[in-house]
Structures are given as structure tokens and as C-alpha cells.
Design a protein around this motif. Structure first.
Motif, PDB file in Angstrom:
ATOM      1  N   PRO A  42     -56.403   8.584  96.184  1.00 50.16           N
ATOM      2  CA  PRO A  42     -57.255   8.510  95.889  1.00 50.16           C
ATOM      3  C   PRO A  42     -58.234   7.333  96.127  1.00 50.16           C
ATOM      4  CG  PRO A  42     -55.009   8.017  94.501  1.00 50.16           C
ATOM      5  CD  PRO A  42     -54.868   8.218  95.399  1.00 50.16           C
ATOM      6  N   THR A  43     -59.740   7.712  96.239  1.00 50.44           N
ATOM      7  CA  THR A  43     -60.759   6.913  96.934  1.00 50.44           C
ATOM      8  C   THR A  43     -61.975   6.605  95.934  1.00 50.44           C
ATOM      9  OG1 THR A  43     -60.043   8.052  99.008  1.00 50.44           O
ATOM     10  CG2 THR A  43     -62.784   7.408  99.063  1.00 50.44           C
TER      11      THR A  43
ATOM     12  N   PHE B 150     -61.896   9.412  85.871  1.00 55.99           N
ATOM     13  CA  PHE B 150     -62.172   8.907  84.189  1.00 55.99           C
ATOM     14  C   PHE B 150     -62.911   7.647  83.914  1.00 55.99           C
ATOM     15  CE2 PHE B 150     -57.634  10.356  85.081  1.00 55.99           C
ATOM     16  CZ  PHE B 150     -57.520  11.535  83.685  1.00 55.99           C
ATOM     17  N   ASP B 151     -64.243   7.620  82.768  1.00 57.29           N
ATOM     18  CA  ASP B 151     -64.399   7.901  83.116  1.00 57.29           C
ATOM     19  C   ASP B 151     -64.145   6.224  81.879  1.00 57.29           C
ATOM     20  OD1 ASP B 151     -65.582   8.844  80.955  1.00 57.29           O
ATOM     21  OD2 ASP B 151     -67.325   9.157  81.208  1.00 57.29           O
TER      22      ASP B 151
ATOM     23  N   GLU C 170     -50.667   7.312  89.229  1.00 60.07           N
ATOM     24  CA  GLU C 170     -51.315   6.483  91.238  1.00 60.07           C
ATOM     25  C   GLU C 170     -52.233   7.034  91.103  1.00 60.07           C
ATOM     26  OE1 GLU C 170     -50.043   8.058  95.684  1.00 60.07           O
ATOM     27  OE2 GLU C 170     -49.181   8.829  94.005  1.00 60.07           O
ATOM     28  N   GLY C 171     -53.223   6.396  91.514  1.00 61.57           N
ATOM     29  CA  GLY C 171     -54.668   6.271  91.180  1.00 61.57           C
ATOM     30  C   GLY C 171     -55.170   4.729  91.904  1.00 61.57           C
ATOM     31  N   CYS C 172     -57.313   4.983  91.689  1.00 58.08           N
ATOM     32  CA  CYS C 172     -56.981   3.752  91.853  1.00 58.08           C
ATOM     33  C   CYS C 172     -57.812   3.091  91.187  1.00 58.08           C
ATOM     34  CB  CYS C 172     -57.815   3.560  93.207  1.00 58.08           C
ATOM     35  SG  CYS C 172     -59.105   5.055  93.875  1.00 58.08           S
ATOM     36  N   TRP C 173     -58.773   2.192  90.788  1.00 57.64           N
ATOM     37  CA  TRP C 173     -59.452   1.014  90.042  1.00 57.64           C
ATOM     38  C   TRP C 173     -61.230   1.138  91.156  1.00 57.64           C
ATOM     39  CZ3 TRP C 173     -59.309   1.772  84.642  1.00 57.64           C
ATOM     40  CH2 TRP C 173     -57.995   2.260  84.058  1.00 57.64           C
TER      41      TRP C 173
ATOM     42  N   GLN D 170     -60.000   6.558  89.664  1.00 54.66           N
ATOM     43  CA  GLN D 170     -59.654   7.729  89.862  1.00 54.66           C
ATOM     44  C   GLN D 170     -58.369   8.452  90.900  1.00 54.66           C
ATOM     45  OE1 GLN D 170     -61.863   5.276  91.689  1.00 54.66           O
ATOM     46  NE2 GLN D 170     -63.670   6.499  91.230  1.00 54.66           N
ATOM     47  N   THR D 171     -57.552   9.445  90.308  1.00 56.45           N
ATOM     48  CA  THR D 171     -56.407   9.970  90.983  1.00 56.45           C
ATOM     49  C   THR D 171     -56.467  11.104  91.416  1.00 56.45           C
ATOM     50  OG1 THR D 171     -53.991  10.041  90.193  1.00 56.45           O
ATOM     51  CG2 THR D 171     -56.130  10.296  88.782  1.00 56.45           C
ATOM     52  N   ASN D 172     -55.713  11.735  92.006  1.00 59.10           N
ATOM     53  CA  ASN D 172     -55.267  12.507  92.187  1.00 59.10           C
ATOM     54  C   ASN D 172     -54.991  14.047  90.825  1.00 59.10           C
ATOM     55  OD1 ASN D 172     -53.621  15.610  92.845  1.00 59.10           O
ATOM     56  ND2 ASN D 172     -54.485  15.132  94.950  1.00 59.10           N
ATOM     57  N   ALA D 173     -55.801  14.970  90.764  1.00 59.11           N
ATOM     58  CA  ALA D 173     -55.730  16.022  89.748  1.00 59.11           C
ATOM     59  C   ALA D 173     -54.081  16.126  88.900  1.00 59.11           C
ATOM     60  CB  ALA D 173     -56.136  16.643  89.854  1.00 59.11           C
TER      61      ALA D 173
END
Length: 417
Positions: free
Chosen positions: A222-223, A103-104, A122-125, A131-134
Motif C-alpha cells: 500500500p502506497t 478511504f477518505d 494492513e495498510g498505510c495512513w 490506503q490498503t489493498n482491496a
């Protein structure tokens, strides 16, 4: 000679009646105006009352990120009385989807306004990107829909393929209905619902190629993406050209996806450089595979293992040539069917898709949803042909503007800078 005339008494009497006639005329005019004002006021009050209580039912086809985000928008609208979602996959298959979504900042701010809490996903910035898993995102939205179903009923039908029998059920719905199709570029719902199948392709002004590799031994973490610019390649060993002189614009590299499913993209603005011509005409799979392999091993995250040549040979899928990057847009993305009082709207890849990699991990279709809430309000109370046309035009103009912006700036924004 007899003279005819009026006495003073007669004059006074006549003036009295003239004044009375004028007074009665004014009173009648006043009463007429008062009645008209009261009618207009009553009509305005009635119209406001009617519009405040008028509702619409929303049907969503496809429970992917765009479909579920559409459902959240509908859930937030005071005009929606019920939401129904049809999804061909079963729930577990959906939430264990392996691809990564990014997501921007613009999409993040919009989704936050709908109550999406990225701190609880759960994700990373990385900078302004998340970024996260769909599947993680879809599970989060499904839970929100479940928790909010006591306010606006939301029925989700998993393992239900949209077909003509489903359409019959929708057409039998009492009252006005909005059907949002978001079942992807190969979905059948748009055709079944009556949207024109014709689409147009537009060049994004760039050439590109993409590779994908799956490493079965790694977890789906997430990467963040990696971007590198101004790369040039020595193709002399394959009958091509040597690297260009310094200062010549080169390729942009992007590595994205989660730790298990990695994607490698190369793109360059349209030009007639010898290296570009060679990569567009020479069909040597080893050449392109080696380019992807060396790019990945050189610029990967330090925590990632190297890709061996044998692993790339057996597990890497890629385009063997550069191709022109194009965006396809469905010619008809919104329509109204008067006989069943039904609006149909295509969103996401059902409306437009890229032949490169849609959004390059970033899903630009979220931006198309920013006009959905207003569109729902407009069509709910549209009671004339003019009002219906205005609502359709509003949504079409917004979609068209997003489309033009992506064709002009999308690849540059998501890849080349």
C-alpha cells in the motif's frame, strides 16, 4: 275555556327523565371513547409489536468492497434475518485482488461506526486517508461476516454467476426480500432483476487522461498518493504550444495505486488554453507517453525506482489524448416488485461510474451506503403503497444528492485540490 299545562310534580318528573337521558348519553359517549381508545391503544401496541419482529432477507450480488460493505450494514440491522451473497469469482481470486483502495475521512468514520477496525487492516495512513489493498479489505470483511454468522446467518456462494435461475431462487424466498446489486458497471444482475438499462452522462467540468504501469519485480505494498498542481507542458516539439505565462492555471497530477500497480492521472478544469486544445486534438502517442514518464520520474516517491523510456514504451498503458471527464448514472437505481415482494437496489459502479478512474483510487460509492441502514428499516415495515413509495423516494433522493455533489465537486475534491 279549559287550560292545558303541567303541574309542578309533572315538571319535576320530566326534568328527572331529561337528566337521566343526558347522563346515559354521556355514559354511552364515555364508553364509546374508552372502547375506541382501547382499540387504538391495542392497535398501536400490536403495530409496534409487529414492526419490532418483522424481518427482511437481504441478497447481495457481487462481493467487492461495496457489496461486502453492504453486507456489514445489513448484518448490523436488527431487521435482517438472513444475508446471502453471490460472487462470480472464487474466494482466493477475490482476496488476491491487486488494485489499491483508498478511504477518505468521511468513509472511514462511517465504516468505523459499523465496527470496521482500520488498525487491524494492513495498510498505510496519509493524513485522513487510509490506503490498503482491496483484497486485504475484502478478506477482513469476509472474516467479520463469518464471525457474526451465528447472530445473523450469512451464506456466501463463490464461483456463482448471477443468472435467471438465481433470480427464480430469490423469487421463491418466503417473505420480503432486498436484493443489492453491486457487480460493477458491466454486471448483468440489474438487467436480470428488471432495472432499466438506460443511463445518463453528465460532465464533471474537467478534462483528463490516465496511465497505468505494472512493475512485475515489485511487491504490492500500500502506497500513499502524490498530488502536484499547476503543471504546464512545452508541446512545441510536437507542433503544439510552449508553456503558458506564469499565473495561468495548469494541470493537476496524481500518482496513486500500490507500489506494483501505479496509476498516473492528469486533469484540468474545462478551459480553452492552447495546451489543452493541443492535448485534445494532437494524436501523438510519444507526446503523451513522455509527459507521463517525466511527470512520474519527477514526482514519484523517493523510494521508487525510475521508469526508463524503454520500460514505458513496452509496459505503460495510457490514453493518448485528453478527454472530457463524465459521470454516468443509471436512470433507475431502486425499484419494488409487488408480485414477489422484492426490492432491488443498485450500489457502487452498478449505479454510477466515472470514465476517468472511478474515485481516482478513492471509492466514493461508500458514501452511497450511508443511507442503506435506514432504507432497510423503512422497507421492512412498509405495509402500504405510501410507505413503500416513501422508502423508495428516500433512497433515490440520497443517491441523487450524492451524484450531483460528485458532478459538481468530485474531481476537484479528489484530483484538482
Amino acid at each position: 275555556m279549559q287550560r292545558f299545562g303541567l303541574s309542578n310534580d309533572n315538571l319535576l318528573f320530566s326534568e328527572y327523565f331529561l337528566e337521566m337521558d343526558e347522563y346515559e348519553t354521556q355514559v354511552s359517549l364515555f364508553i364509546t371513547i374508552a372502547i375506541l381508545a382501547a382499540f387504538a391503544g391495542s392497535k398501536a401496541i400490536y403495530d409496534r409489536y409487529r414492526k419490532s419482529f418483522t424481518k427482511i432477507k437481504v441478497v447481495v450480488v457481487g462481493a467487492g468492497p461495496i457489496g461486502l460493505s453492504s453486507a456489514i450494514i445489513a448484518l448490523r440491522s436488527t431487521k435482517v434475518s438472513k444475508i446471502t451473497i453471490f460472487e462470480e469469482k472464487e474466494r482466493n481470486e477475490l482476496i488476491y485482488t491487486s488494485y489499491q483502495i483508498t478511504f477518505d475521512d468521511q468513509s472511514i468514520q462511517f465504516l468505523k461506526s459499523l465496527g470496521v477496525d482500520f488498525d487491524n487492516i494492513e495498510g498505510c495512513w496519509k493524513g485522513n486517508y487510509f490506503q490498503t489493498n482491496a483484497g486485504v479489505y475484502m478478506q477482513y470483511i469476509l472474516e467479520k461476516l463469518k464471525l457474526s454468522s451465528n447472530k445473523t446467518p450469512c451464506d456466501i456462494h463463490f464461483k456463482t454467476r448471477f443468472c435467471r435461475e438465481t433470480l427464480k431462487d430469490i423469487e421463491s424466498i418466503q417473505g420480503r426480500c432486498l436484493v443489492i446489486t453491486s457487480d460493477g458497471r458491466n454486471g448483468q444482475s440489474q438487467r436480470i432483476l428488471g432495472l432499466n438499462d438506460f443511463s445518463e452522462q453528465y460532465s464533471c467540468g474537467a478534462f483528463g487522461t490516465v496511465a497505468a504501469v505494472e512493475r512485475a519485480d515489485l511487491r504490492e505494498i500500500p502506497t500513499p498518493e502524490i498530488r502536484v498542481h499547476n503543471l504546464n507542458f512545452d508541446l512545441s516539439a510536437y507542433g503544439g504550444s510552449a508553456p503558458e505565462a506564469n499565473g495561468t492555471p495548469g494541470f493537476s497530477l496524481k500518482i496513486f495505486g500500490n507500489s506494483k500497480h501505479r496509476f498516473i492521472s492528469l486533469a484540468i478544469a474545462k478551459c480553452d488554453l492552447p495546451v489543452v486544445k493541443a492535448l485534445r486534438t494532437i494524436l501523438d502517442r510519444a507526446m503523451m507517453r513522455n509527459i507521463f514518464l517525466k511527470c512520474f520520474n519527477t514526482y514519484k516517491l523517493s523510494s521508487e525506482p525510475l521508469l526508463s523510456e524503454s520500460y514505458a514504451l513496452n509496459h505503460m498503458k495510457y490514453s493518448p489524448r485528453l478527454f472530457e471527464i463524465k459521470l454516468s448514472q443509471r436512470s433507475e437505481t431502486v425499484a419494488y416488485f409487488d408480485d414477489c415482494d422484492m426490492f432491488v437496489l443498485a450500489e457502487g459502479e452498478a449505479a454510477a461510474f466515472l470514465n476517468f478512474h472511478t474515485g481516482l483510487d478513492i471509492n466514493p460509492a461508500i458514501r452511497g451506503l450511508t443511507s442503506l441502514g435506514r432504507f432497510i428499516e423503512m422497507i421492512t415495515v412498509a405495509d402500504t403503497e405510501h410507505a413503500v413509495s416513501n422508502a423508495l423516494m428516500y433512497k433515490m433522493k440520497h443517491s441523487e444528492q450524492l451524484f450531483r455533489d460528485f458532478v459538481k465537486n468530485g474531481i476537484r475534491e479528489y484530483m484538482l485540490t
